[in-house]
Motif scaffolding. Structure first.
Motif, short mmCIF file in Angstrom:
data_model
loop_
_atom_site.label_atom_id
_atom_site.label_comp_id
_atom_site.label_asym_id
_atom_site.label_seq_id
_atom_site.Cartn_x
_atom_site.Cartn_y
_atom_site.Cartn_z
N UNK A 72 0.83 -1.21 0.00
CA UNK A 72 0.00 0.00 0.00
C UNK A 72 0.86 1.26 0.00
N UNK A 73 1.85 1.32 0.88
CA UNK A 73 2.59 2.57 1.07
C UNK A 73 3.84 2.70 0.23
N UNK B 179 4.50 1.81 -5.05
CA UNK B 179 4.54 2.81 -6.10
C UNK B 179 5.93 3.42 -6.27
N UNK C 140 -4.42 0.08 -7.86
CA UNK C 140 -3.68 1.17 -7.23
C UNK C 140 -4.65 2.06 -6.45
N UNK C 141 -5.79 2.28 -7.02
CA UNK C 141 -6.80 3.10 -6.35
C UNK C 141 -7.24 2.48 -5.04
N UNK D 42 -4.68 2.96 -2.39
CA UNK D 42 -4.65 4.36 -1.99
C UNK D 42 -5.82 4.72 -1.07
N UNK D 43 -7.00 4.18 -1.37
CA UNK D 43 -8.16 4.52 -0.53
C UNK D 43 -7.98 4.00 0.89
N UNK E 1 -5.15 3.84 2.44
CA UNK E 1 -4.24 4.81 3.05
C UNK E 1 -4.96 6.13 3.37
N UNK E 2 -5.74 6.62 2.43
CA UNK E 2 -6.49 7.85 2.67
C UNK E 2 -7.44 7.69 3.86
N UNK F 111 -5.81 10.60 5.37
CA UNK F 111 -6.34 11.79 4.68
C UNK F 111 -7.81 11.59 4.33
N UNK G 35 -9.95 12.91 1.42
CA UNK G 35 -9.70 12.47 0.04
C UNK G 35 -10.40 11.15 -0.27
N UNK G 36 -11.22 10.67 0.65
CA UNK G 36 -11.97 9.44 0.38
C UNK G 36 -13.35 9.55 1.01
N UNK H 40 -14.68 -0.45 0.16
CA UNK H 40 -13.75 -0.17 -0.95
C UNK H 40 -13.89 -1.26 -2.02
N UNK I 266 2.74 9.27 0.83
CA UNK I 266 2.97 7.86 1.15
C UNK I 266 4.25 7.67 1.98
N UNK J 142 -15.47 11.79 -3.42
CA UNK J 142 -14.03 11.97 -3.20
C UNK J 142 -13.26 10.72 -3.63
N UNK J 143 -13.81 9.59 -3.28
CA UNK J 143 -13.19 8.31 -3.63
C UNK J 143 -13.10 8.17 -5.15
N UNK K 270 -10.41 10.92 -6.48
CA UNK K 270 -8.98 10.63 -6.26
C UNK K 270 -8.57 9.39 -7.07
N UNK K 271 -9.50 8.46 -7.20
CA UNK K 271 -9.22 7.30 -8.08
C UNK K 271 -8.91 7.79 -9.50
#
Lengths: 227, 227
Positions: free
Chosen positions: A132-133, A136, A186-187, A190-191, A193-194, A198, A201-202, A211, B140, B178-179, B182-183
DNA sequence: TCAAAATGATAGTAATACTATTATATTTGC
DNA sequence: GCAAATATAATAGTATTACTATCATTTTGA
């Protein structure tokens, strides 16, 4: 299932190590402790010196297995996707409906959060956190073409390839299976993590699999509505 | 449009600098040359020493503006999204149809590849390249919560927020704006990168705007089909 | 024009990401 | 069971990075 995979050697390109870590005790220890270290400190703050200390071996010994911190990360991530490909094959075996197979494939990518499987003593949960982190970072850099030639992304590409074939079973005319899948994989990471760091952002929900459901819907809508 | 924006001061959180770089010649030079350097070398290989050399100033002077390489990157990225928010407002002003506004918003995120706009001497093309390859590295990592408190992601959050309001105009019941966004934004940037370096992870087309079209379709299908 | 602020010049430090060398274990093939 | 090959440990060393510190000099603005 752990048992089944326990007998299985996960294949990783030989450009991703100097000595195959699973051929020796020290090698296995490097893998085990590097997963612990990177999970705890993050990739940037991880060093071979610290790793050497937790293993009880000098830095120089680690360099005989991996020529750099980057190569080690590439190894771990490739190993993860090799394992995920095995899981995928088991997960979708004998399921005739491609829609169900696709749903299971997407769910699989996010499944590690809920389980706790050990492979070669490695807590796959933690490796999933690293994916996840950190994953990338293995390609978003100026050395990507070199890493690519060394086979760093082969296992991931194969995983994507397999799932994209399922998409083309559902809709043979769908033109963007790889694009859709990497967007989703990837999305999805990221979700997660968000959701933790954050939230603006989700759209975090209380259900554990929101998800997964979101991306399954997204996939099916796109695949079926396409000309 | 450049002229309009030329008179506009882009707001960046004051946790992202030690001295506002746009208040002095040296500060502006740091911004200009750092964009050049990071585009050329990538973030990992960029250093304040090299930056100092290209500016003709000692390393220590740069540290008076930014306490670290990371803070500088956060600044650049936040500045980019501040600028993008300005562009967004201009782009969607006086357009009544929310679908069209959404389409324009998504297209905007990928538009910098085709244009070449200069703001404060900075080639925004190059900054866009930095966004594609480096922006993810600002969050990240293990310091994300600190960066977040310093306001590193405010401008990005605001951009996402604005576009998510358009989504809720189209479908007030849509639960994941938002999801979805950002995706799309992160995905779009990634597909550009994959198209150049890892083509098996995408589905590159000959048309210049295939990524934009893909994501516009994806968005509209998801928003409209949702209960 | 004079004080304050910014910049330059220079030095220094702890840590990082390695490489090199030699001694000591450990494994293996016979 | 033993010699040879190989792996590992112990140690040292290097160039670079990511800073911090100090003080002289230049710029600026009231």
């Amino acid at each position: 299932m752990d048992n089944l995979l326990a007998n299985l050697k996960i294949k990783v390109s030989d450009g991703l190590f100097q000595i195959d870590p699973f051929t020796s005790k020290l090698g296995k220890s490097i893998i085990f402790h590097s997963v612990e270290m990177i999970t705890e400190l993050g990739f940037e703050k991880s060093t071979f010196k610290k790793l050497g200390e937790s293993i009880g071996s000098p830095e120089a010994s680690i360099y005989r297995y991996f020529k750099s911190k980057n190569q080690l990360l590439c190894y771990l991530i490739s190993w993860y996707w090799g394992w995920m490909e095995c899981r995928l094959m088991l997960e979708i075996a004998n399921i005739s409906c491609p829609n169900v197979r696709l749903e299971k494939s997407i769910a699989l990518v996010l499944s590690n959060a809920n389980e706790n499987i050990f492979i070669e003593d490695v807590e796959m949960n933690k490796l999933h956190q690293i994916i996840i982190s950190e994953s990338i970072k293995t390609y978003l850099n100026k050395d990507v073409d070199t890493s690519n030639k060394e086979g760093a992304f082969l296992n991931y590409k194969q995983f994507v390839e397999r799932v994209s074939k399922i998409i083309n079973e559902i809709n043979p005319k769908y033109k963007y299976p790889q694009m859709l899948l990497t967007t989703i994989f990837e999305g999805a990471h990221l979700q997660v993590f968000f959701g933790e760091h954050l939230p603006r952002l989700t759209n975090k929900q209380n259900t554990p699999d929101y998800i997964t459901k979101f991306y399954i819907n997204l996939a099916l809508q796109s695949i079926n509505s396409s000309i």
